[in-house]
Design a protein around this motif. Structure first.
Motif, PDB file in Angstrom:
ATOM      1  N   VAL A 123       0.830  -1.203   0.000  1.00 33.84           N
ATOM      2  CA  VAL A 123       0.000   0.000   0.000  1.00 33.84           C
ATOM      3  C   VAL A 123       0.868   1.259   0.000  1.00 33.84           C
ATOM      4  CG1 VAL A 123      -0.191   0.080   2.524  1.00 33.84           C
ATOM      5  CG2 VAL A 123      -1.990   1.092   1.107  1.00 33.84           C
ATOM      6  N   ASP A 124       2.104   1.173   0.513  1.00 37.98           N
ATOM      7  CA  ASP A 124       3.000   2.328   0.522  1.00 37.98           C
ATOM      8  C   ASP A 124       3.370   2.779  -0.892  1.00 37.98           C
ATOM      9  OD1 ASP A 124       3.023   2.307   3.274  1.00 37.98           O
ATOM     10  OD2 ASP A 124       4.918   1.229   3.449  1.00 37.98           O
ATOM     11  N   LEU A 125       3.221   1.877  -1.878  1.00 39.92           N
ATOM     12  CA  LEU A 125       3.565   2.208  -3.254  1.00 39.92           C
ATOM     13  C   LEU A 125       2.416   2.900  -3.990  1.00 39.92           C
ATOM     14  CD1 LEU A 125       5.219  -1.209  -4.215  1.00 39.92           C
ATOM     15  CD2 LEU A 125       6.403   0.886  -3.542  1.00 39.92           C
ATOM     16  N   LEU A 126       1.225   2.831  -3.419  1.00 41.99           N
ATOM     17  CA  LEU A 126       0.033   3.293  -4.117  1.00 41.99           C
ATOM     18  C   LEU A 126       0.058   4.796  -4.376  1.00 41.99           C
ATOM     19  CD1 LEU A 126      -2.694   2.470  -5.276  1.00 41.99           C
ATOM     20  CD2 LEU A 126      -3.667   2.623  -2.980  1.00 41.99           C
ATOM     21  N   GLY A 127       0.224   5.595  -3.327  1.00 42.04           N
ATOM     22  CA  GLY A 127       0.199   7.046  -3.477  1.00 42.04           C
ATOM     23  C   GLY A 127       1.249   7.583  -4.440  1.00 42.04           C
ATOM     24  N   PRO A 128       2.525   7.194  -4.296  1.00 46.58           N
ATOM     25  CA  PRO A 128       3.540   7.703  -5.225  1.00 46.58           C
ATOM     26  C   PRO A 128       3.260   7.353  -6.688  1.00 46.58           C
ATOM     27  CG  PRO A 128       4.586   6.782  -3.277  1.00 46.58           C
ATOM     28  CD  PRO A 128       3.137   6.430  -3.182  1.00 46.58           C
ATOM     29  N   GLY A 208      -7.314   1.310 -11.936  1.00 49.82           N
ATOM     30  CA  GLY A 208      -6.135   2.161 -11.919  1.00 49.82           C
ATOM     31  C   GLY A 208      -6.406   3.582 -12.366  1.00 49.82           C
ATOM     32  N   ARG A 209      -7.426   3.776 -13.202  1.00 50.47           N
ATOM     33  CA  ARG A 209      -7.726   5.110 -13.728  1.00 50.47           C
ATOM     34  C   ARG A 209      -8.647   5.924 -12.830  1.00 50.47           C
ATOM     35  NH1 ARG A 209      -6.894   2.086 -18.359  1.00 50.47           N
ATOM     36  NH2 ARG A 209      -5.531   3.111 -19.875  1.00 50.47           N
ATOM     37  N   LEU A 210      -9.145   5.357 -11.773  1.00 49.94           N
ATOM     38  CA  LEU A 210     -10.047   6.100 -10.905  1.00 49.94           C
ATOM     39  C   LEU A 210      -9.283   7.157 -10.113  1.00 49.94           C
ATOM     40  CD1 LEU A 210     -12.291   3.205  -9.504  1.00 49.94           C
ATOM     41  CD2 LEU A 210     -12.777   4.797 -11.380  1.00 49.94           C
ATOM     42  N   PRO A 211      -9.853   8.348  -9.961  1.00 49.85           N
ATOM     43  CA  PRO A 211      -9.174   9.403  -9.193  1.00 49.85           C
ATOM     44  C   PRO A 211      -8.943   8.962  -7.749  1.00 49.85           C
ATOM     45  CG  PRO A 211     -10.965  10.319 -10.494  1.00 49.85           C
ATOM     46  CD  PRO A 211     -11.104   8.825 -10.583  1.00 49.85           C
ATOM     47  N   GLY A 250      -3.882  -0.314 -10.580  1.00 48.44           N
ATOM     48  CA  GLY A 250      -5.123  -0.964 -10.194  1.00 48.44           C
ATOM     49  C   GLY A 250      -4.876  -2.179  -9.321  1.00 48.44           C
ATOM     50  N   ALA A 251      -3.839  -2.937  -9.654  1.00 49.61           N
ATOM     51  CA  ALA A 251      -3.507  -4.129  -8.863  1.00 49.61           C
ATOM     52  C   ALA A 251      -3.075  -3.746  -7.453  1.00 49.61           C
ATOM     53  CB  ALA A 251      -2.418  -4.929  -9.562  1.00 49.61           C
ATOM     54  N   LEU A 252      -2.349  -2.647  -7.318  1.00 50.49           N
ATOM     55  CA  LEU A 252      -1.946  -2.196  -5.985  1.00 50.49           C
ATOM     56  C   LEU A 252      -3.166  -1.787  -5.167  1.00 50.49           C
ATOM     57  CD1 LEU A 252       1.247  -0.068  -6.735  1.00 50.49           C
ATOM     58  CD2 LEU A 252       1.133  -2.165  -5.392  1.00 50.49           C
ATOM     59  N   ASP A 260      -3.572 -10.570   2.264  1.00 51.85           N
ATOM     60  CA  ASP A 260      -2.163 -10.863   2.007  1.00 51.85           C
ATOM     61  C   ASP A 260      -1.820 -10.333   0.614  1.00 51.85           C
ATOM     62  OD1 ASP A 260       0.386 -11.855   1.636  1.00 51.85           O
ATOM     63  OD2 ASP A 260      -0.063 -13.841   2.437  1.00 51.85           O
ATOM     64  N   ASP A 261      -0.964  -9.337   0.549  1.00 55.31           N
ATOM     65  CA  ASP A 261      -0.642  -8.704  -0.732  1.00 55.31           C
ATOM     66  C   ASP A 261       0.654  -9.212  -1.358  1.00 55.31           C
ATOM     67  OD1 ASP A 261       1.302  -7.613   0.894  1.00 55.31           O
ATOM     68  OD2 ASP A 261       0.573  -5.550   0.763  1.00 55.31           O
TER      69      ASP A 261
END
Length: 274
Positions: A123-128, A208-211, A250-252, A260-261
């Protein structure tokens, strides 16, 4: 001893690293759950590089951090520890040195720990990645997709077979659709695209394209994740491995809502690390 002198000394004597649950408030290290452990020299060298190379800030993060990295020498002697703070910040022996390190490869560190067996970090990778791809929500726009906006559905690459229904459903309403309605949407999508991997790829690209964050996490993103729940995890992983950056995003998003990710760590590494 300075931190820059202490780190090479302690790592030279390290024979094992354990990733422990919790941060600065987690209690005695010996009593904590072990999330992952490595004694392999190659992995130890990689962990050393990822957690000691970067820029020292001269300050400390105000959060308690977590998880904790614990270094052990011969006879399982505890040599030192560090807490992780957000995306790419490592704090070694905070009470002693009070000097956080912004690591040089934050994405690589997160992925490496996930591949070692630590869940809940992707989840830490999502925002960047959202910011890199330009999908942050507009500060002056609606947080949820309004009713009657077909162009928005086209821009989000919503599967064509679902657009006639969703154009009459606002984004926040889509998150609360009854389960039988979601099931019928999944069946309609499956009839139009029988290949489950292709179906997963289309859903991940839409997600993945959602704001971000409102629509992606609490609005239409809820519906997309519910549609993905009808697919085997193996097909979602396969679609991620063959998709581009938007599919990875989107996968993230999907992985952040799973218990479990770790299953995604290896397949998204090429897209994130180049």
């Amino acid at each position: 001893m300075l931190l820059t002198d202490w780190l090479p000394d302690v790592w030279a004597r390290t024979r094992a690293v354990r990733v422990l649950d919790g941060g600065l408030d987690g209690g005695p290290l010996a009593d904590r759950a072990v999330l992952a452990e490595t004694r392999d020299p190659v992995r130890l060298a990689r962990m050393r590089q990822l957690t000691t190379v970067g820029r020292f800030t001269g300050d400390v993060c105000r959060c308690l951090g977590g998880p904790t990295l614990a270094l052990y020498g011969v006879d399982d002697e505890l040599l030192g520890s560090a807490t992780l703070h957000g995306h790419g910040s490592v704090s070694w022996q905070r009470s002693r040195f009070a000097d956080d390190l912004e690591v040089a490869e934050p994405r690589a560190l997160t992925l490496f720990l996930a591949e070692c067996g630590v869940s809940g970090l992707l989840v830490d990778l999502l925002g960047p990645l959202v910011t890199t791809l330009g999908f942050d929500e507009a500060p002056d726009g609606p947080q949820f997709r309004p009713v009657g906006a077909p162009a928005v559905l086209v821009g989000r690459e919503v599967p064509l077979v679902l657009r006639d229904f969703l154009v009459g459903v606002a984004g926040d309403t889509a998150a609360r659709l009854p389960q039988d309605r979601v099931r019928r949407l999944a069946e309609r999508l499956a009839a139009a695209e029988p290949d489950p991997v292709a179906r997963a790829g289309a859903l991940l690209a839409w997600l993945g394209r959602l704001p971000y964050p409102t629509e992606a996490l609490w609005g239409e993103g809820v519906l997309v994740r519910r549609l993905l729940a009808a697919l085997p995890v193996a097909d979602i992983v396969a679609a991620t491995a063959s998709g581009g950056p938007v599919v990875v995003l989107g996968a993230l998003n999907w992985a952040a809502h799973q218990p479990d990710d770790r299953v995604l760590a290896a397949v998204i590494a090429p897209a994130l690390l180049g």
